[in-house]
Design an enzyme around this catalytic site. Structure first.
Site, PDB file in Angstrom:
ATOM      1  N   ARG A  21       8.659 -31.349  35.578  1.00  0.00           N
ATOM      2  CA  ARG A  21       8.844 -31.728  36.979  1.00  0.00           C
ATOM      3  C   ARG A  21       7.736 -32.680  37.416  1.00  0.00           C
ATOM      4  O   ARG A  21       6.781 -32.912  36.678  1.00  0.00           O
ATOM      5  CB  ARG A  21       8.866 -30.474  37.865  1.00  0.00           C
ATOM      6  CG  ARG A  21       7.699 -29.545  37.535  1.00  0.00           C
ATOM      7  CD  ARG A  21       7.141 -28.829  38.688  1.00  0.00           C
ATOM      8  NE  ARG A  21       6.584 -29.701  39.689  1.00  0.00           N
ATOM      9  CZ  ARG A  21       5.407 -30.329  39.578  1.00  0.00           C
ATOM     10  NH1 ARG A  21       4.642 -30.218  38.485  1.00  0.00           N
ATOM     11  NH2 ARG A  21       4.948 -31.109  40.549  1.00  0.00           N
ATOM     12  N   GLY A  22       7.883 -33.173  38.666  1.00  0.00           N
ATOM     13  CA  GLY A  22       6.955 -34.204  39.134  1.00  0.00           C
ATOM     14  C   GLY A  22       7.592 -35.544  38.812  1.00  0.00           C
ATOM     15  O   GLY A  22       8.089 -35.742  37.694  1.00  0.00           O
ATOM     16  N   ALA A  23       7.586 -36.452  39.794  1.00  0.00           N
ATOM     17  CA  ALA A  23       8.369 -37.679  39.662  1.00  0.00           C
ATOM     18  C   ALA A  23       8.120 -38.452  38.347  1.00  0.00           C
ATOM     19  O   ALA A  23       9.073 -38.728  37.601  1.00  0.00           O
ATOM     20  CB  ALA A  23       8.140 -38.550  40.890  1.00  0.00           C
ATOM     21  N   ARG A  63      18.543 -34.587  39.141  1.00  0.00           N
ATOM     22  CA  ARG A  63      17.807 -34.433  40.416  1.00  0.00           C
ATOM     23  C   ARG A  63      17.903 -35.764  41.172  1.00  0.00           C
ATOM     24  O   ARG A  63      17.689 -36.826  40.574  1.00  0.00           O
ATOM     25  CB  ARG A  63      16.331 -34.065  40.161  1.00  0.00           C
ATOM     26  CG  ARG A  63      16.171 -32.721  39.455  1.00  0.00           C
ATOM     27  CD  ARG A  63      14.737 -32.230  39.501  1.00  0.00           C
ATOM     28  NE  ARG A  63      14.372 -31.783  40.835  1.00  0.00           N
ATOM     29  CZ  ARG A  63      13.112 -31.461  41.186  1.00  0.00           C
ATOM     30  NH1 ARG A  63      12.140 -31.559  40.308  1.00  0.00           N
ATOM     31  NH2 ARG A  63      12.858 -31.042  42.412  1.00  0.00           N
ATOM     32  N   ASP A 116       7.650 -38.788  45.823  1.00  0.00           N
ATOM     33  CA  ASP A 116       8.828 -38.907  44.955  1.00  0.00           C
ATOM     34  C   ASP A 116       9.596 -40.206  45.174  1.00  0.00           C
ATOM     35  O   ASP A 116      10.324 -40.654  44.301  1.00  0.00           O
ATOM     36  CB  ASP A 116       9.756 -37.711  45.164  1.00  0.00           C
ATOM     37  CG  ASP A 116       9.124 -36.475  44.558  1.00  0.00           C
ATOM     38  OD1 ASP A 116       8.249 -35.879  45.199  1.00  0.00           O
ATOM     39  OD2 ASP A 116       9.470 -36.144  43.405  1.00  0.00           O
ATOM     40  N   ASN A 119       8.309 -36.549  49.790  1.00  0.00           N
ATOM     41  CA  ASN A 119       7.534 -35.726  48.859  1.00  0.00           C
ATOM     42  C   ASN A 119       7.957 -34.273  49.064  1.00  0.00           C
ATOM     43  O   ASN A 119       8.811 -33.964  49.914  1.00  0.00           O
ATOM     44  CB  ASN A 119       6.033 -35.909  49.082  1.00  0.00           C
ATOM     45  CG  ASN A 119       5.201 -35.269  47.982  1.00  0.00           C
ATOM     46  OD1 ASN A 119       5.512 -35.426  46.799  1.00  0.00           O
ATOM     47  ND2 ASN A 119       4.179 -34.520  48.333  1.00  0.00           N
TER      48      ASN A 119
HETATM   49  O1  MRU Z   1      10.176 -30.515  42.827  1.00  0.00           O
HETATM   50  P1  MRU Z   1       8.994 -31.092  42.107  1.00  0.00           P
HETATM   51  O2  MRU Z   1       8.008 -30.062  41.679  1.00  0.00           O
HETATM   52  O3  MRU Z   1       9.417 -32.009  40.995  1.00  0.00           O
HETATM   53  O4  MRU Z   1       8.280 -31.984  43.208  1.00  0.00           O
HETATM   54  C1  MRU Z   1       7.123 -32.676  42.857  1.00  0.00           C
HETATM   55  C2  MRU Z   1       6.480 -33.395  43.975  1.00  0.00           C
HETATM   56  O5  MRU Z   1       6.948 -33.371  45.091  1.00  0.00           O
HETATM   57  C3  MRU Z   1       5.279 -34.222  43.627  1.00  0.00           C
HETATM   58  O6  MRU Z   1       4.384 -34.274  44.699  1.00  0.00           O
HETATM   59  C4  MRU Z   1       5.723 -35.660  43.298  1.00  0.00           C
HETATM   60  O7  MRU Z   1       6.748 -35.655  42.370  1.00  0.00           O
HETATM   61  C5  MRU Z   1       4.608 -36.503  42.823  1.00  0.00           C
HETATM   62  S1  MRU Z   1       4.092 -36.099  41.188  1.00  0.00           S
HETATM   63  C6  MRU Z   1       2.888 -37.192  40.726  1.00  0.00           C
END
Ligand code: MRU
Length: 361
Positions: free
Chosen positions: A57-59, A100, A248, A258
């Site tokens: 996870r995380g963009a 997603r 994101d 985000n």
């Molecule tokens: O649902 P997630 O855990 O994938 O969401 C992640 C976030 O909102 C992060 O802040 C974002 O992706 C930035 S990661 C460098």
């Protein structure tokens, strides 16, 4: 140059291509911090599931996993002509794109992989596959450099001894290394900045409580966990001098999506006159999306709110639940957007237009 902080920081990796097995290895983030387990993904359904369930996870990390995913799916297909390969690639690209909707890095990485494949129409299937592998690897390696650079730019805005509040997890676990919002905290740690970091727990999936604290604690950063509803009091008590989060998707006017709860933190920061910074690699900027209102917000299942992290459901059976995974912070609340190219300030429409021109988009 941002070096590993200590042996521990190198003790985990988020995503790794297992070339000898033609498979993808990820750290299963749903099990952290209790268990550090790597899982090996050997088919496209498992890669889709890993993204959907937030095992990865995380963009930026989602984009990297998807890039390797379309490469591997193409290799697993045993296509014998370029056209067969392209067909398989496109089906899998579309499939992973459905995992997603909010983080634009997913679509950015998949489009970049498609462009790569199109550039190699005239070659053999083997050569096209090799190019796909190289492109996915490049996406991962570039992300590391991008994060390092974001860290350097962001650190110029922070002062030693500051209290820094962050929301969700925008660290090494969310990227190929270092993170975006956590990158300046790692860099500051190396340079003796002695930050006091407050990590919002980040309901409902607890990325702050489970992941941000885990990462920072291992690196020796002074981190304190707070519940989301404690952000106001720590700001009021003067414990926070800056808020820094990842994002994101940044729209062309600077609105930024985000993790759910971020916009509330930005509103609080404005109230207490605390700078609110967003870290965004260029791969997170969606120049084709005019405003935050045009960003699709992912809706997640109700069990994540009522039962996932509890021994027993914490709400009545069949209760109606609203579970948007992201929210949009209005550009007027953002003090600066920090990219690998530097620090952008309002008016964001103009600043982003300039960046677009610079990168020839
Ligand atoms: O649902 P997630 O855990 O994938 O969401 C992640 C976030 O909102 C992060 O802040 C974002 O992706 C930035 S990661 C460098």
């Amino acid at each position: 140059m941002l070096k590993p902080l200590n042996e521990n920081q190198e003790a985990f990796h988020t995503i790794r291509l297992l070339e000898d097995r033609d498979a993808l290895e990820i750290i299963d983030q749903t099990l952290l911090p209790g268990e550090t387990r790597y899982i090996v993904l050997e088919n496209i359904e498992d890669i889709w599931e890993a993204i959907y369930q937030l095992r990865v996870r995380g963009a930026p990390a989602i984009g990297i996993a998807a890039a390797y995913g379309v490469y591997l799916a193409s290799r697993w297909s045993h296509a014998s002509t370029y056209f067969q390969l392209y067909d398989v690639f496109m089906k899998n690209k579309e499939y992973l794109a459905s995992s997603r909707p909010t983080a634009v890095n997913l679509f950015w990485a998949l489009n970049r992989m498609e462009d790569c494949l199109k550039r190699h129409q005239e070659t053999t299937v083997e050569k096209a596959l090799l190019e796909l592998k190289l492109e996915a690897t490049k996406i991962q390696l570039e992300d590391e450099e991008v994060c390092r650079s974001i860290g350097e730019h962001a650190l110029t805005l922070l002062k030693p001894g500051w209290g820094i509040l962050t929301h969700c997890n925008a660290g090494a676990l969310a990227t190929s290394r270092f993170g975006t919002a956590l990158s300046p905290l790692y860099l500051g740690q190396q340079q003796g900045y002695d930050f006091n970091v407050y990590a919002d727990e980040t309901r409902p999936l607890l990325q702050g409580a489970r992941l941000t604290t885990w990462e920072l604690q291992q690196a020796g950063v002074n981190v304190t966990l707070i519940c989301d509803n404690m952000a106001s009091i720590v700001m009021q008590e003067g414990k926070v001098q800056a808020v820094i989060t990842g994002c994101d998707r940044v729209a062309a006017n600077g609105d930024a999506a985000n993790k759910i709860g971020t916009s509330g933190v930005a509103i609080l920061a404005k109230h207490y006159n605390i700078p609110f910074y967003i870290c965004a690699p260029l791969s997170t900027i969606d120049f084709d999306c005019p405003t935050g209102g045009d960003i699709e917000i992912e809706q997640r299942p109700s069990e994540e709110v009522v039962s996932k992290w509890y021994e027993k459901p914490m709400a009545p059976e069949n209760i109606k639940v609203y579970n948007p995974a992201f929210d949009v912070t209005d550009q007027s609340l953002i003090t600066a957007i920090i990219t690998e190219k530097g620090v952008l300030k309002s008016p964001y429409s103009e600043a982003l237009k300039e960046v677009k021109k610079q990168i020839g988009k």
